[in-house]
Scaffold this motif. Structure first.
Motif, short mmCIF file in Angstrom:
data_model
loop_
_atom_site.label_atom_id
_atom_site.label_comp_id
_atom_site.label_asym_id
_atom_site.label_seq_id
_atom_site.Cartn_x
_atom_site.Cartn_y
_atom_site.Cartn_z
N TYR A 75 -3.18 3.93 7.30
CA TYR A 75 -4.48 4.48 6.91
C TYR A 75 -4.32 5.65 5.94
O TYR A 75 -5.10 5.80 5.00
N THR A 76 -3.31 6.47 6.16
CA THR A 76 -3.07 7.61 5.27
C THR A 76 -2.73 7.15 3.86
O THR A 76 -3.30 7.64 2.88
N ILE A 77 -1.82 6.21 3.75
CA ILE A 77 -1.43 5.70 2.42
C ILE A 77 -2.60 4.98 1.77
O ILE A 77 -2.84 5.12 0.57
N GLY A 78 -3.36 4.23 2.55
CA GLY A 78 -4.56 3.57 2.01
C GLY A 78 -5.56 4.58 1.47
O GLY A 78 -6.13 4.40 0.39
N ALA A 79 -5.76 5.67 2.21
CA ALA A 79 -6.69 6.72 1.75
C ALA A 79 -6.16 7.41 0.49
O ALA A 79 -6.93 7.70 -0.43
N LEU A 80 -4.86 7.65 0.43
CA LEU A 80 -4.27 8.26 -0.77
C LEU A 80 -4.41 7.35 -1.98
O LEU A 80 -4.72 7.81 -3.09
N GLU A 81 -4.20 6.06 -1.78
CA GLU A 81 -4.36 5.10 -2.88
C GLU A 81 -5.81 5.04 -3.35
O GLU A 81 -6.08 4.99 -4.55
N LEU A 82 -6.74 5.05 -2.41
CA LEU A 82 -8.16 5.03 -2.77
C LEU A 82 -8.54 6.31 -3.52
O LEU A 82 -9.25 6.26 -4.53
N ALA A 83 -8.05 7.44 -3.05
CA ALA A 83 -8.32 8.71 -3.74
C ALA A 83 -7.73 8.69 -5.15
O ALA A 83 -8.37 9.15 -6.11
N GLY A 84 -6.54 8.15 -5.30
CA GLY A 84 -5.93 8.03 -6.62
C GLY A 84 -6.71 7.11 -7.53
O GLY A 84 -6.87 7.38 -8.72
N ALA A 85 -7.22 6.01 -6.97
CA ALA A 85 -8.03 5.07 -7.76
C ALA A 85 -9.29 5.75 -8.28
O ALA A 85 -9.64 5.61 -9.46
N VAL A 86 -9.95 6.50 -7.42
CA VAL A 86 -11.15 7.23 -7.84
C VAL A 86 -10.78 8.30 -8.86
O VAL A 86 -11.46 8.48 -9.87
N GLY A 87 -9.68 8.99 -8.62
CA GLY A 87 -9.23 10.03 -9.54
C GLY A 87 -8.92 9.52 -10.94
O GLY A 87 -9.13 10.23 -11.92
N LEU A 88 -8.44 8.29 -11.04
CA LEU A 88 -8.16 7.71 -12.36
C LEU A 88 -9.43 7.55 -13.19
O LEU A 88 -9.37 7.46 -14.42
N LEU A 89 -10.58 7.52 -12.54
CA LEU A 89 -11.85 7.32 -13.24
C LEU A 89 -12.58 8.62 -13.54
O LEU A 89 -13.56 8.61 -14.26
N ILE A 90 -12.12 9.74 -12.99
CA ILE A 90 -12.76 11.04 -13.21
C ILE A 90 -11.94 11.81 -14.23
O ILE A 90 -10.77 12.11 -13.97
N PRO A 91 -12.53 12.13 -15.39
CA PRO A 91 -11.75 12.75 -16.47
C PRO A 91 -10.90 13.95 -16.06
O PRO A 91 -9.75 14.05 -16.44
N ALA A 92 -11.43 14.86 -15.27
CA ALA A 92 -10.67 16.06 -14.91
C ALA A 92 -9.50 15.76 -13.98
O ALA A 92 -8.57 16.56 -13.87
N LEU A 93 -9.52 14.61 -13.33
CA LEU A 93 -8.49 14.27 -12.33
C LEU A 93 -7.52 13.20 -12.79
O LEU A 93 -6.58 12.86 -12.06
N GLN A 94 -7.70 12.64 -13.97
CA GLN A 94 -6.92 11.49 -14.42
C GLN A 94 -5.42 11.73 -14.39
O GLN A 94 -4.66 10.92 -13.85
N SER A 95 -4.96 12.81 -14.95
CA SER A 95 -3.53 13.09 -15.03
C SER A 95 -2.95 13.36 -13.64
O SER A 95 -1.88 12.85 -13.30
N VAL A 96 -3.66 14.14 -12.86
CA VAL A 96 -3.18 14.46 -11.50
C VAL A 96 -3.14 13.19 -10.66
O VAL A 96 -2.16 12.96 -9.93
N ALA A 97 -4.16 12.35 -10.76
CA ALA A 97 -4.20 11.10 -10.00
C ALA A 97 -3.06 10.18 -10.40
O ALA A 97 -2.41 9.58 -9.54
N ALA A 98 -2.82 10.06 -11.70
CA ALA A 98 -1.74 9.19 -12.17
C ALA A 98 -0.38 9.71 -11.70
O ALA A 98 0.48 8.93 -11.29
N THR A 99 -0.20 11.01 -11.71
CA THR A 99 1.05 11.61 -11.23
C THR A 99 1.23 11.37 -9.74
O THR A 99 2.31 10.99 -9.28
N ALA A 100 0.17 11.57 -8.97
CA ALA A 100 0.25 11.37 -7.52
C ALA A 100 0.51 9.90 -7.19
O ALA A 100 1.33 9.60 -6.31
N LEU A 101 -0.16 8.99 -7.88
CA LEU A 101 0.08 7.57 -7.64
C LEU A 101 1.50 7.19 -8.05
O LEU A 101 2.14 6.35 -7.40
N GLY A 102 2.00 7.80 -9.11
CA GLY A 102 3.38 7.56 -9.52
C GLY A 102 4.36 7.99 -8.45
O GLY A 102 5.33 7.28 -8.14
N ALA A 103 4.11 9.14 -7.84
CA ALA A 103 4.96 9.62 -6.75
C ALA A 103 4.88 8.67 -5.55
O ALA A 103 5.90 8.37 -4.91
#
Length: 152
Positions: A75-103
């Protein structure tokens, strides 16, 4: 058609001039392509990767049981992936989300190698490439995010 051109190289260069609007068109198409990749990755992480974990699909449950991590990690990894997916669509969070998903993908690669004997280990590595490109290209958004956070 515009006659405006931008020179390439030095003034003494013998290379042909590139029309200024061609450079603008390339930049525009590059932005569209990058945004399309972001949307596709967001759909992948949100639907194909996070959703099975969050609804406890039997295949996800079996995988996490095989690793020995259980439902909390799933559930934790699923939530992190979902948060990263949403972050990829929000301009201010795109880079941070991509970095976190990369990790997260680095971790997935290690798990694929150790717990699953390399089966599907290429998938996280393949996903790291566009994530790194997004993180690097959208890195100026990090300054904006820091500015937003400091003003609160």
């Amino acid at each position: 058609m515009s006659e405006t051109t931008a020179s390439v190289g030095s003034p003494a260069s013998t290379s042909p001039a590139v029309p200024a609007d061609a450079t603008t068109d390339r930049t525009r198409w590059a932005r569209i392509a990058l945004r399309s990749v972001q949307v596709l990755l967001a759909l992948f992480y949100g639907i194909a990767s996070a959703l099975p974990k969050l609804i406890a699909h039997p295949s996800a449950v079996e995988s996490f049981d095989r690793i020995g991590w259980g439902s909390t990690a799933m559930y934790t990894i699923g939530a992190l992936e979902l948060a990263g997916a949403v972050g990829l669509l929000i301009p201010a969070l795109q880079s941070v989300a991509a970095t976190a998903l990369g990790a997260l993908m680095i971790g997935a690669f290690v798990v694929q190698l150790t717990a699953f004997h390399g089966q599907n280990a290429a998938t996280p590595l393949i996903l790291i490439v566009p994530l790194a490109l997004i993180a690097w290209t959208r890195r100026d958004h990090n300054r904006r995010l820091l500015t937003l956070l400091r003003h609160r």
